[in-house]
Design a protein around this motif. Structure first.
Motif, short mmCIF file in Angstrom:
data_model
loop_
_atom_site.label_atom_id
_atom_site.label_comp_id
_atom_site.label_asym_id
_atom_site.label_seq_id
_atom_site.Cartn_x
_atom_site.Cartn_y
_atom_site.Cartn_z
N GLU A 160 8.82 -5.17 -11.94
CA GLU A 160 7.71 -4.19 -11.71
C GLU A 160 6.51 -4.99 -11.17
N TYR A 161 6.29 -6.10 -11.36
CA TYR A 161 5.44 -6.98 -10.65
C TYR A 161 5.64 -6.95 -9.08
N ASP A 162 6.99 -7.20 -8.94
CA ASP A 162 7.33 -7.41 -7.37
C ASP A 162 7.29 -5.76 -6.75
N ILE A 163 7.53 -4.98 -7.24
CA ILE A 163 7.13 -3.38 -6.53
C ILE A 163 5.71 -3.14 -6.35
N VAL A 164 4.94 -3.39 -7.39
CA VAL A 164 3.52 -3.51 -7.25
C VAL A 164 2.84 -4.17 -6.05
N GLU A 165 3.16 -5.39 -5.97
CA GLU A 165 2.83 -6.45 -5.00
C GLU A 165 3.39 -5.75 -3.65
N LEU A 166 4.61 -5.29 -3.49
CA LEU A 166 4.99 -4.82 -2.31
C LEU A 166 4.25 -3.83 -1.71
N LEU A 167 3.90 -2.72 -2.71
CA LEU A 167 3.24 -1.63 -2.14
C LEU A 167 1.94 -2.01 -2.02
N ALA A 168 1.36 -2.84 -2.70
CA ALA A 168 -0.17 -3.08 -2.64
C ALA A 168 -0.56 -4.01 -1.17
N LEU A 169 0.37 -4.81 -1.14
CA LEU A 169 0.04 -5.40 0.21
C LEU A 169 0.31 -4.67 1.50
N HIS A 170 0.80 -3.38 1.41
CA HIS A 170 1.24 -2.70 2.64
C HIS A 170 0.60 -1.30 2.30
N GLY A 171 -0.68 -1.40 1.77
CA GLY A 171 -1.33 -0.16 1.41
C GLY A 171 -1.34 0.91 2.42
N GLY A 172 -0.83 2.20 2.10
CA GLY A 172 -0.83 3.20 2.97
C GLY A 172 0.41 3.38 3.50
N GLN A 173 1.43 2.31 3.75
CA GLN A 173 2.52 2.28 4.40
C GLN A 173 3.73 3.04 3.09
N VAL A 174 4.51 4.06 3.84
CA VAL A 174 5.28 4.67 3.05
C VAL A 174 6.91 4.01 2.98
N PHE A 175 7.28 3.68 1.72
CA PHE A 175 8.47 2.88 1.77
C PHE A 175 9.55 3.89 1.03
N SER A 176 10.47 4.03 1.32
CA SER A 176 11.67 4.59 0.95
C SER A 176 12.26 3.83 -0.32
#
Length: 230
Positions: A160-176
């Motif tokens: 769960e932390y890994d997911i939050v970090e991935l999304l937060a460090l690339h704010g606004g970028q859409v990940f499939s």
């Protein structure tokens, strides 16, 4: 000042954007077809503005080609309005999709927003594990691998932390979902992208319990998820 690469075969449009970006203090590189654009991408731009329909390689092919070594934001410009084209552009690694014709002020605002996100990500990378990021009432400590809401630790599992970090460090970028699964679990993991959906549900429930007014992870229907700037 940021180095911005424009790849578009409409010379009048390229000139207009070049003049506007230069007036705003940016350095501009221009390519008028996909093949030239791939070559100029080696100059390490901070942002790429990319048309889709062009001679030689089209924009989708350019994005697929350069994404392996170009990590900066890519903004697609296109007259193609179908949802399928938007989804394809974003899943190939694009960060934004702007329809032609567009308002110049809106495009400039989107460019600056993407540059700010990129600057924050690079700053976090330079500061290394000691970095702390702040998004409204949420803070993210890369050293501690810890998320806090209003200063209180949020109980997240490692994934769960890994997911939050991935999304937060690339704010606004859409990940499939598929891209997130490969990033977090690895190419050889046993399972599938549905695992991401379940983890996102649990993360959202924990975030909502700690901060009912916050919305940190947005669903981009038909594509995946992105971090919402607070």
């Amino acid at each position: 000042m940021s180095r911005i690469l424009i790849i578009d075969d409409e010379q009048a449009l390229v000139q207009l954007l070049s003049e506007e970006l230069t007036a705003n203090g940016h350095e501009v590189l221009a390519a008028y077809d996909g093949n030239e654009g791939v070559l100029l991408a080696a100059a390490e731009p901070e942002l790429v503005i990319l048309d889709i329909m062009m001679p030689g390689l089209n924009g989708f092919e350019v994005c697929r080609t350069i994404r392996d070594w170009v990590s900066c934001p890519i903004i697609f410009l296109s007259a193609r309005q179908s949802e399928a084209d938007k989804i394809r552009g974003l899943t190939l690694g694009g960060d934004d999709y702007v329809l032609k014709p567009f308002g110049l002020r809106e495009l400039m605002a989107r460019i600056e927003a993407n540059l700010r996100r990129e600057a924050r990500t690079r700053q976090a990378s330079r500061e290394g594990n000691s970095s702390k990021l702040h998004y409204g009432r949420l803070s993210l400590s890369l050293q501690e691998r810890l998320v806090r809401i209003n200063g209180e630790p949020l109980a997240l599992t490692r994934r769960e932390y890994d997911i939050v970090e991935l999304l937060a460090l690339h704010g606004g970028q859409v990940f499939s979902r598929e891209h997130m699964y490969e990033k977090i679990w690895g190419y050889d993991a046993e399972g599938d992208a549905s695992t991401v959906v379940e983890h996102i549900k649990k993360i959202r429930a924990k975030l909502a319990a700690a901060d009912p007014a916050g919305e940190y992870i947005s669903t981009v229907w038909g594509i995946g998820y992105k971090w919402t700037e607070q």
